[in-house]
Design an enzyme around this catalytic site. Sequence first.
Site, PDB file in Angstrom:
ATOM      1  N   GLY A 177       1.315  -1.137  -0.007  1.00 31.40           N
ATOM      2  CA  GLY A 177      -0.060  -0.367  -0.337  1.00 31.40           C
ATOM      3  C   GLY A 177       0.977   0.839  -0.278  1.00 31.40           C
ATOM      4  O   GLY A 177       1.933   1.124   0.538  1.00 31.40           O
TER       5      GLY A 177
ATOM      6  N   GLN B 138       3.213  10.170   0.358  1.00 31.10           N
ATOM      7  CA  GLN B 138       4.724   9.280   0.885  1.00 31.10           C
ATOM      8  C   GLN B 138       5.548   8.765   0.122  1.00 31.10           C
ATOM      9  O   GLN B 138       6.437   9.140   0.220  1.00 31.10           O
ATOM     10  CB  GLN B 138       3.886   7.662   1.336  1.00 31.10           C
ATOM     11  CG  GLN B 138       3.476   7.252   2.476  1.00 31.10           C
ATOM     12  CD  GLN B 138       3.607   6.013   2.646  1.00 31.10           C
ATOM     13  OE1 GLN B 138       2.727   5.316   1.803  1.00 31.10           O
ATOM     14  NE2 GLN B 138       4.626   4.950   3.268  1.00 31.10           N
TER      15      GLN B 138
ATOM     16  N   CYS C 279       5.661  -0.521   7.325  1.00 32.56           N
ATOM     17  CA  CYS C 279       5.927   1.261   6.207  1.00 32.56           C
ATOM     18  C   CYS C 279       7.263   1.640   5.410  1.00 32.56           C
ATOM     19  O   CYS C 279       7.880   1.427   5.857  1.00 32.56           O
ATOM     20  CB  CYS C 279       5.443   2.297   7.272  1.00 32.56           C
ATOM     21  SG  CYS C 279       4.780   3.699   6.472  1.00 32.56           S
ATOM     22  N   LEU C 280       6.506   1.867   4.073  1.00 34.27           N
ATOM     23  CA  LEU C 280       7.542   2.019   3.247  1.00 34.27           C
ATOM     24  C   LEU C 280       8.516   3.256   3.875  1.00 34.27           C
ATOM     25  O   LEU C 280       9.106   3.430   2.744  1.00 34.27           O
ATOM     26  CB  LEU C 280       7.446   2.813   2.010  1.00 34.27           C
ATOM     27  CG  LEU C 280       6.560   0.590   1.337  1.00 34.27           C
ATOM     28  CD1 LEU C 280       6.255   1.387  -0.036  1.00 34.27           C
ATOM     29  CD2 LEU C 280       7.678  -0.032   1.021  1.00 34.27           C
TER      30      LEU C 280
ATOM     31  N   HIS D 281      -4.012   2.003   7.762  1.00 31.60           N
ATOM     32  CA  HIS D 281      -3.135   2.607   8.038  1.00 31.60           C
ATOM     33  C   HIS D 281      -2.975   3.796   6.816  1.00 31.60           C
ATOM     34  O   HIS D 281      -2.440   4.511   7.011  1.00 31.60           O
ATOM     35  CB  HIS D 281      -1.610   1.009   7.297  1.00 31.60           C
ATOM     36  CG  HIS D 281      -0.349   1.390   7.508  1.00 31.60           C
ATOM     37  ND1 HIS D 281       0.687   1.118   7.983  1.00 31.60           N
ATOM     38  CD2 HIS D 281       0.323   1.970   6.099  1.00 31.60           C
ATOM     39  CE1 HIS D 281       1.429   1.354   8.062  1.00 31.60           C
ATOM     40  NE2 HIS D 281       0.946   2.390   6.522  1.00 31.60           N
ATOM     41  N   GLU D 282      -3.405   3.169   5.040  1.00 30.56           N
ATOM     42  CA  GLU D 282      -2.788   4.014   4.274  1.00 30.56           C
ATOM     43  C   GLU D 282      -4.076   5.207   5.013  1.00 30.56           C
ATOM     44  O   GLU D 282      -3.470   6.358   4.685  1.00 30.56           O
ATOM     45  CB  GLU D 282      -3.272   3.984   3.262  1.00 30.56           C
ATOM     46  CG  GLU D 282      -2.276   2.474   2.500  1.00 30.56           C
ATOM     47  CD  GLU D 282      -0.960   2.601   2.504  1.00 30.56           C
ATOM     48  OE1 GLU D 282      -0.768   3.562   2.448  1.00 30.56           O
ATOM     49  OE2 GLU D 282      -0.378   1.572   3.340  1.00 30.56           O
TER      50      GLU D 282
ATOM     51  N   HIS E 148      -1.957   7.414   6.701  1.00 30.39           N
ATOM     52  CA  HIS E 148      -1.606   8.603   6.396  1.00 30.39           C
ATOM     53  C   HIS E 148      -1.783  10.284   5.542  1.00 30.39           C
ATOM     54  O   HIS E 148      -1.407  11.185   5.442  1.00 30.39           O
ATOM     55  CB  HIS E 148      -0.959   7.725   4.995  1.00 30.39           C
ATOM     56  CG  HIS E 148       0.568   7.282   4.950  1.00 30.39           C
ATOM     57  ND1 HIS E 148       1.351   7.386   5.841  1.00 30.39           N
ATOM     58  CD2 HIS E 148       0.336   5.798   4.856  1.00 30.39           C
ATOM     59  CE1 HIS E 148       2.306   6.099   6.067  1.00 30.39           C
ATOM     60  NE2 HIS E 148       1.367   5.218   5.670  1.00 30.39           N
TER      61      HIS E 148
HETATM   62 NI    NI Z   1       2.319   3.113   5.391  1.00 29.95          NI
END
Ligand code: NI
Length: 169
Positions: A46, A51, A94-95, A136-137, A140
């Site tokens: 995701g 991001q 998380c990236l 989660h997304e 962000h």
């Molecule tokens: Ni994330």
Amino acid sequence: MALREILVVPDPVLKQVSQPVDKVDDELRALMDDMLETMYDAPGIGLAAIQVGVAKRVIVMDLAGPDEDKAPRYFVNPEILWASEETQPYEEGCLSVPDIFDEVERPTQVKLKYLNYRGEEVIEDAEGLFAVCIQHEMDHLEGVLFIDYLSRLKRDRAVAKVKKQARAA
Ligand code: NI
């Protein structure tokens, strides 16, 4: 399509609140295509637009397993209409916080509303990994990271570790 740079903590851009999208047009679809390519390349399941430094309420996701066909999904202006009282812990990553994993407790099921890749409104129930990932997304989009749910000590340690890795790279 082009790869974009994924921002990592403690980049202050990640704390920004993303703005609603007016229209799902070709320009937005180009952003979503880039985000998907960037997510696959990372690799991740995701990615939110913030991001890659774009403060728009856009998310891409693909929850297909390694042996399954790709199943890209796009969420524009997502809203949670309902969340279950029942919650469940899940070990998240998380990236933007590479190589850090920890448990976060979230509602087990949610009902969502969003616009898809073609700009059509979709209402959908989510559970399991889908429910974890979309929550989660969507965090962000509010400038919230999963490490914000951890203790101050764990959060500081996670950020310090990512900073150290960045210096070593
Ligand atoms: Ni994330």
